[in-house]
Scaffold this motif. Sequence first.
Motif, mmCIF file in Angstrom:
data_model
loop_
_atom_site.group_PDB
_atom_site.id
_atom_site.type_symbol
_atom_site.label_atom_id
_atom_site.label_comp_id
_atom_site.label_asym_id
_atom_site.label_seq_id
_atom_site.Cartn_x
_atom_site.Cartn_y
_atom_site.Cartn_z
ATOM 1 N N GLU A 167 7.538 -24.232 -1.537
ATOM 2 C CA GLU A 167 8.571 -24.200 -0.502
ATOM 3 C C GLU A 167 8.224 -23.098 0.497
ATOM 4 O O GLU A 167 8.294 -21.911 0.195
ATOM 5 C CB GLU A 167 9.954 -23.939 -1.124
ATOM 6 C CG GLU A 167 11.084 -24.125 -0.140
ATOM 7 C CD GLU A 167 12.442 -23.990 -0.811
ATOM 8 O OE1 GLU A 167 13.457 -24.220 -0.159
ATOM 9 O OE2 GLU A 167 12.467 -23.645 -2.019
ATOM 10 N N GLY A 169 9.755 -22.455 3.329
ATOM 11 C CA GLY A 169 11.006 -21.853 3.761
ATOM 12 C C GLY A 169 12.155 -22.589 3.102
ATOM 13 O O GLY A 169 11.964 -23.494 2.273
ATOM 14 N N GLU A 170 13.360 -22.252 3.480
ATOM 15 C CA GLU A 170 14.529 -22.913 2.910
ATOM 16 C C GLU A 170 14.569 -24.373 3.363
ATOM 17 O O GLU A 170 14.756 -24.663 4.548
ATOM 18 C CB GLU A 170 15.797 -22.180 3.332
ATOM 19 C CG GLU A 170 17.048 -22.680 2.620
ATOM 20 C CD GLU A 170 18.268 -21.863 2.980
ATOM 21 O OE1 GLU A 170 19.360 -22.220 2.526
ATOM 22 O OE2 GLU A 170 18.108 -20.873 3.710
ATOM 23 N N GLY A 171 14.365 -25.293 2.423
ATOM 24 C CA GLY A 171 14.351 -26.714 2.740
ATOM 25 C C GLY A 171 13.052 -27.201 3.337
ATOM 26 O O GLY A 171 12.953 -28.363 3.733
ATOM 27 N N ASP A 172 12.018 -26.365 3.423
ATOM 28 C CA ASP A 172 10.726 -26.742 4.002
ATOM 29 C C ASP A 172 9.710 -26.843 2.874
ATOM 30 O O ASP A 172 9.144 -25.839 2.442
ATOM 31 C CB ASP A 172 10.305 -25.703 5.039
ATOM 32 C CG ASP A 172 9.034 -26.111 5.767
ATOM 33 O OD1 ASP A 172 8.586 -27.257 5.586
ATOM 34 O OD2 ASP A 172 8.494 -25.278 6.524
ATOM 35 N N THR A 180 4.231 -19.343 -5.647
ATOM 36 C CA THR A 180 5.024 -18.703 -4.599
ATOM 37 C C THR A 180 5.124 -17.208 -4.863
ATOM 38 O O THR A 180 5.466 -16.784 -5.961
ATOM 39 C CB THR A 180 6.427 -19.319 -4.540
ATOM 40 O OG1 THR A 180 6.312 -20.734 -4.337
ATOM 41 C CG2 THR A 180 7.231 -18.712 -3.414
ATOM 42 N N PHE A 182 6.795 -13.799 -3.041
ATOM 43 C CA PHE A 182 7.700 -13.312 -2.006
ATOM 44 C C PHE A 182 7.221 -11.946 -1.504
ATOM 45 O O PHE A 182 6.655 -11.154 -2.257
ATOM 46 C CB PHE A 182 9.128 -13.199 -2.546
ATOM 47 C CG PHE A 182 9.744 -14.517 -2.911
ATOM 48 C CD1 PHE A 182 10.333 -15.315 -1.944
ATOM 49 C CD2 PHE A 182 9.704 -14.967 -4.232
ATOM 50 C CE1 PHE A 182 10.898 -16.533 -2.280
ATOM 51 C CE2 PHE A 182 10.265 -16.190 -4.572
ATOM 52 C CZ PHE A 182 10.865 -16.977 -3.593
#
Length: 273
Positions: A167, A169-172, A180, A182
């Motif tokens: 992911e 981004g959020e929803g991407d 992942t 961060f």
Amino acid sequence: ASTGAMLTYFALLTDLSVFSTRVSAFALVCSRVVSEVALFFFGITFFVAAFACGICALDQDNTDFGSIPDAALQLYKITFGMFSGYDQLEEDPALLLVCFVYVVTTVIFMMNLLIAQLNSAYQATYLDMLGYARLNRGKIVCETMPSVPKWRWEAFVRVLSLDECLEFGEGDMGVPGGVTVFEPASANITTVDMIRRFGGSTSPAAPWTKEDNLGDDEEDRFERMEKLMQKAMKRMSGSKGGRKGGGAGGSSMGMEEHQSSGGSAGGGEDSSE
């Protein structure tokens, strides 16, 4: 033998530095500058041998410098600040002068040269030390993998969830096959999104969609606006120059007409007289 075994044991423990990239990079830097320290000791040994032979050739009665091995030992002590017989050197000015020249050559010159060499070697290695640390970690991981049981390796791969899509981004949703990580938003600031996204299926067999607005992205719009502003500035500067030139031409023509009218009037008066 036991001392050597303990030192070898702790030397093998340096492989544990791979758990921290920073510590591993520091260990690699230390290993890279060991050659400079070895060159320094080689130079010190050469000067010690030369001055020890020279001191033994002097006509002096100091028992600490009676033979070449004793003189070399005392010179090594002078180099490392362990010599305590400076009061006895005052009784022999020639020996004191030779020791003074030795201190200037080794303690002042050679020590500062070692510092400069270490600084230069560290700066040359610092740019790539993090990459070397990661490569060293990868090498140790590859060497350790054959000894890992198959069931443990499969459990580790399942925990990674490499089949799931990442992911961005959020929803991407992105592509699978990664992990992942961060990081703070200020770590790598990007003002322009370099990922081009297309709607539709993500199947490899599906053809690429055509870009209807090709050449109409944000960069092209800014470029067109910049060109329009440059043209407007040129027109404004041209119009200002034309107005100034026209005003100057009109005033000069008015002056000429005024002078010509004055001349004709003067001629009429002369004729009337």
